[in-house]
Scaffold this motif. Structure first.
Motif: not given
Length: 177
Positions: A39-48, A129-132, A136-138, A175-177
């Motif tokens: 129902l809500c995109d937590i990572p986006s809401l945290i960023a905002v 850190i794990y999600s980053v 990918g390496a870059v 492309d980001i999932e």
């Protein structure tokens, strides 16, 4: 659902001694437990919420509550989030001041709180850190570079710009999932 939102944020606010980053760690876990993550995109809401002025807890509470149940849900989430600290300060502070509570008691309580806060900040940081790392390496290298620059005292906007440039230059389009 309004009652559930209120009690969720009430509970999390009681547990989140240490502020917004501890609250972020708790809220991510609880939203997934309740299966509200669809129902809500937590990572986006945290960023905002971290980019808005004001306390992270109230910003994040409102945004999550609003995405779950509209403006009423947002206001209910804020009420649940601010009620415990308000009541604790309102009732406990005068009691500690008037009853002559020793500084040792208060210092010991706060030391225990610091340890708990450190644990939750480290858990939240390790998930980030794990999600980053999975991106990918870059992306991982640019994240480490940005963190190192900020720890060296470089202005965060400059450090983020460098990380962005590194990611765009060597990461290519992805492309980001």
């Amino acid at each position: 659902m309004i009652k559930d939102i209120f009690f969720l944020f009430l509970k999390l606010s009681l547990l989140a001694l240490g502020g917004g980053f501890v609250f972020i760690g708790f809220i991510e876990l609880e939203i997934k437990k309740k299966s509200w993550d669809s129902l809500c995109d937590i990572p986006s809401l945290i960023a905002v919420s971290t980019s808005l002025p004001g306390p992270i807890i109230t910003n994040l509470s409102y945004l999550i509550g609003k995405s779950l149940k509209g403006s009423i849900g947002g206001l209910t989430a804020i009420l649940g989030a601010i009620l415990p600290p308000f009541l604790i300060i309102y009732f406990l502070a005068p009691l500690l001041m008037n009853q002559g509570a020793s500084n040792y008691f208060v210092a010991t309580f706060l030391r225990g709180g610091i340890i708990g806060v450190m644990v939750f900040v480290l858990l939240t940081a390790s998930r980030w850190i794990y999600s980053v790392y999975k991106m990918g390496a870059v992306s991982f290298i640019s994240y480490i570079l940005m963190t190192a620059l900020m720890l060296m005292g470089i202005h965060p906007l400059f450090a983020l710009s460098i990380g962005f440039i590194v990611n765009i230059s060597w990461g290519g389009k992805r492309d980001i999932e």
